[in-house]
Write an enzyme that holds these catalytic residues in place. Structure first.
Site, mmCIF file in Angstrom:
data_model
loop_
_atom_site.group_PDB
_atom_site.id
_atom_site.type_symbol
_atom_site.label_atom_id
_atom_site.label_comp_id
_atom_site.label_asym_id
_atom_site.label_seq_id
_atom_site.Cartn_x
_atom_site.Cartn_y
_atom_site.Cartn_z
ATOM 1 N N THR A 1 81.994 67.997 43.129
ATOM 2 C CA THR A 1 81.432 67.150 41.912
ATOM 3 C C THR A 1 79.894 66.760 42.104
ATOM 4 O O THR A 1 81.054 64.930 42.087
ATOM 5 C CB THR A 1 82.344 66.933 40.618
ATOM 6 N N LYS B 1 79.542 71.776 35.285
ATOM 7 C CA LYS B 1 81.143 71.045 35.037
ATOM 8 C C LYS B 1 80.297 69.920 34.450
ATOM 9 O O LYS B 1 81.239 68.921 33.904
ATOM 10 C CB LYS B 1 80.954 70.445 36.616
ATOM 11 N N LYS C 1 82.282 58.379 37.737
ATOM 12 C CA LYS C 1 81.330 58.765 38.685
ATOM 13 C C LYS C 1 80.850 60.405 38.357
ATOM 14 O O LYS C 1 79.681 60.155 38.386
ATOM 15 C CB LYS C 1 81.712 58.954 39.886
HETATM 16 N N1 LIG Z 1 91.017 65.814 42.438
HETATM 17 C C1 LIG Z 1 90.719 66.105 40.966
HETATM 18 O O1 LIG Z 1 91.634 66.693 40.361
HETATM 19 C C2 LIG Z 1 89.455 66.584 41.606
HETATM 20 C C3 LIG Z 1 89.196 67.476 40.103
HETATM 21 C C4 LIG Z 1 88.182 68.601 40.254
HETATM 22 C C5 LIG Z 1 87.192 67.265 40.990
HETATM 23 N N2 LIG Z 1 87.322 66.921 41.433
HETATM 24 C C6 LIG Z 1 85.930 66.369 42.364
HETATM 25 O O2 LIG Z 1 86.482 66.914 43.930
HETATM 26 C C7 LIG Z 1 85.804 65.930 44.881
HETATM 27 C C8 LIG Z 1 87.059 65.447 45.500
HETATM 28 O O3 LIG Z 1 88.158 64.916 45.179
HETATM 29 P P1 LIG Z 1 89.337 64.399 45.820
HETATM 30 O O4 LIG Z 1 89.907 64.155 44.697
HETATM 31 O O5 LIG Z 1 90.059 65.718 46.291
HETATM 32 O O6 LIG Z 1 89.214 63.315 46.905
HETATM 33 P P2 LIG Z 1 89.558 62.764 47.786
HETATM 34 O O7 LIG Z 1 90.776 63.306 47.816
HETATM 35 O O8 LIG Z 1 89.249 61.432 47.550
HETATM 36 O O9 LIG Z 1 89.238 63.410 49.020
HETATM 37 C C9 LIG Z 1 87.398 62.790 49.310
HETATM 38 C C10 LIG Z 1 87.500 63.945 50.791
HETATM 39 O O10 LIG Z 1 85.539 63.078 51.276
HETATM 40 C C11 LIG Z 1 85.911 62.817 52.053
HETATM 41 N N3 LIG Z 1 84.672 62.225 51.800
HETATM 42 C C12 LIG Z 1 83.995 61.008 51.560
HETATM 43 N N4 LIG Z 1 82.985 60.968 51.553
HETATM 44 C C13 LIG Z 1 82.796 61.162 52.858
HETATM 45 C C14 LIG Z 1 82.348 60.535 53.381
HETATM 46 N N5 LIG Z 1 80.756 60.355 53.506
HETATM 47 N N6 LIG Z 1 81.637 61.774 55.111
HETATM 48 C C15 LIG Z 1 82.756 62.830 55.631
HETATM 49 N N7 LIG Z 1 83.779 63.335 54.625
HETATM 50 C C16 LIG Z 1 83.653 62.203 53.094
HETATM 51 C C17 LIG Z 1 86.897 61.870 52.395
HETATM 52 O O11 LIG Z 1 87.119 62.025 54.082
HETATM 53 P P3 LIG Z 1 87.986 60.611 54.240
HETATM 54 O O12 LIG Z 1 89.526 61.777 54.082
HETATM 55 O O13 LIG Z 1 87.794 60.315 55.228
HETATM 56 O O14 LIG Z 1 88.148 59.809 53.339
HETATM 57 C C18 LIG Z 1 88.278 63.495 51.301
HETATM 58 O O15 LIG Z 1 88.361 64.261 52.918
HETATM 59 C C19 LIG Z 1 84.753 64.823 44.032
HETATM 60 O O16 LIG Z 1 84.413 64.722 43.527
HETATM 61 C C20 LIG Z 1 85.997 65.199 42.743
HETATM 62 O O17 LIG Z 1 85.138 64.264 41.318
HETATM 63 C C21 LIG Z 1 88.170 66.477 41.798
#
Ligand SMILES: NC(=O)c1ccc[n+]([C@@H]2O[C@H](COP(=O)([O-])OP(=O)(O)OC[C@H]3O[C@@H](n4cnc5c(N)ncnc54)[C@H](OP(=O)(O)O)[C@@H]3O)[C@@H](O)[C@H]2O)c1
Length: 289
Positions: free
Chosen positions: A97, A172, A240
């Site tokens: 997102t 979104k 965010k």
């Molecule tokens: N969780 C939900 O329910 C949900 C629902 C809809 C949309 N989203 C969206 O989906 C996205 C991911 O969410 P998530 O919940 O999966 O987050 P998360 O568990 O915090 O995972 C984030 C991922 O991105 C990687 N990452 C972050 N910054 C990075 C960088 N600078 N370089 C390389 N890798 C990087 C992290 O690596 P590391 O493992 O090294 O930290 C991890 O693999 C976000 O944009 C969020 O808003 C989430």
């Protein structure tokens, strides 16, 4: 079966990539924290790659799901980013997102380099990713979308092209604006009912059959009553997302008064130490008074 890559094995990316492996695609995965990529490979097979570029080399489809605009820029445009290695004719499908601006920037850059970029944010949360039933809203080139759609469908129940580059992210934003209004309403209703001495479990059972029903009421109502927030879609992510919505609103003239107010409420939740609490934690600031 396609040769694919997946960058970002977080709460969402880990199970999404898992569905691609289960479907039999030839997959390479990259995660910044190597341990997560190793545990993914131990569970699903496939190959671990040391950089996004290494994962993307030779792939027909490159998926990413990272945090925010700077993270997406880093994994796509950085010196070891996917764009450095993508094959001509390949497609990068991004599920982060992020802003519509970064989606347009990456789509233009991809076109220059002879491949395609689709912005494809998702809705449905962790359980939607684990159960392979996400809703995916896509912006970008129609031909690239037509080619990518069947593969995206391994972790989605709805995959829809919304318009040109950025249109997925804009959709979104509408989703998030609608969601936070509902969550705040639910928080106020539950807090009011508890203070009135009502049996709130019964209240939600009854009113969820009427006009007040929502996904939030059905999936978060009871946990809000119970004060459980140690799961789900983090407050940090919601804040965010609302920042992205407000910035876009400032450009297109939408005033978003309710969204602006609720963004401030999420800031309070963060100050309470709740950055990782589920976004239904809006009720916490009402219950503490
Ligand atoms: N969780 C939900 O329910 C949900 C629902 C809809 C949309 N989203 C969206 O989906 C996205 C991911 O969410 P998530 O919940 O999966 O987050 P998360 O568990 O915090 O995972 C984030 C991922 O991105 C990687 N990452 C972050 N910054 C990075 C960088 N600078 N370089 C390389 N890798 C990087 C992290 O690596 P590391 O493992 O090294 O930290 C991890 O693999 C976000 O944009 C969020 O808003 C989430």
């Amino acid at each position: 079966m396609a040769k694919v890559a997946f960058i970002g094995l977080g709460v969402m990316g880990f199970p999404m990539a898992g569905h691609l492996a289960k479907a039999g695609h030839d997959i390479a995965v990259y995660n910044r924290t190597r341990a997560k990529a190793e545990s993914w490979v131990a569970k699903h097979g496939g190959r671990w790659a040391g950089t996004p570029a290494e994962a993307a080399a030779g792939a027909e489809l490159v998926f990413s799901c990272v945090g925010d605009d700077p993270d997406l820029r880093a994994v796509a445009l950085g010196p070891d980013g996917s764009f450095q290695a993508m094959a001509k004719g390949a497609i990068h499908v991004d599920h982060t997102t992020a802003s519509a601006a970064v989606a347009r920037e990456l789509a233009a850059e991809a076109e220059k380099r002879g491949f395609a970029f689709l912005d494809a944010p998702v809705s449905g949360g962790q359980s939607g990713a684990e159960n392979g039933v996400l809703t995916v809203m896509v912006g970008g080139d129609a031909q690239a979308f037509a080619r990518a759609r069947a593969v995206i469908s391994h972790f989605a129940r709805a995959v829809t092209l919304m318009g040109p580059a950025g249109a997925g992210q804009l959709t979104k934003m509408v989703n998030q604006i609608c969601v936070v209004g509902v969550v705040q309403g639910l928080a106020e209703g539950i807090d009011f009912g508890l203070r009135a001495g009502l049996d709130m479990k019964l209240v939600l059972e009854v009113i969820s059959k009427g006009a007040a029903t929502s996904w939030q009421m059905e999936n978060r109502g009871q946990t809000m009553i119970d004060g459980k927030f140690d799961f789900g879609f983090a407050t940090d992510w919601m804040r965010k997302d609302l920042g992205i919505c407000l910035a876009e609103g400032a450009k297109n003239g939408a005033s978003l008064p309710g969204t602006r107010m609720i963004e401030g409420f999420y800031r309070e939740i963060q100050a309470m130490g709740g950055g990782r609490w589920d976004s239904s934690a809006l009720i916490r600031r009402l219950r503490k008074a």
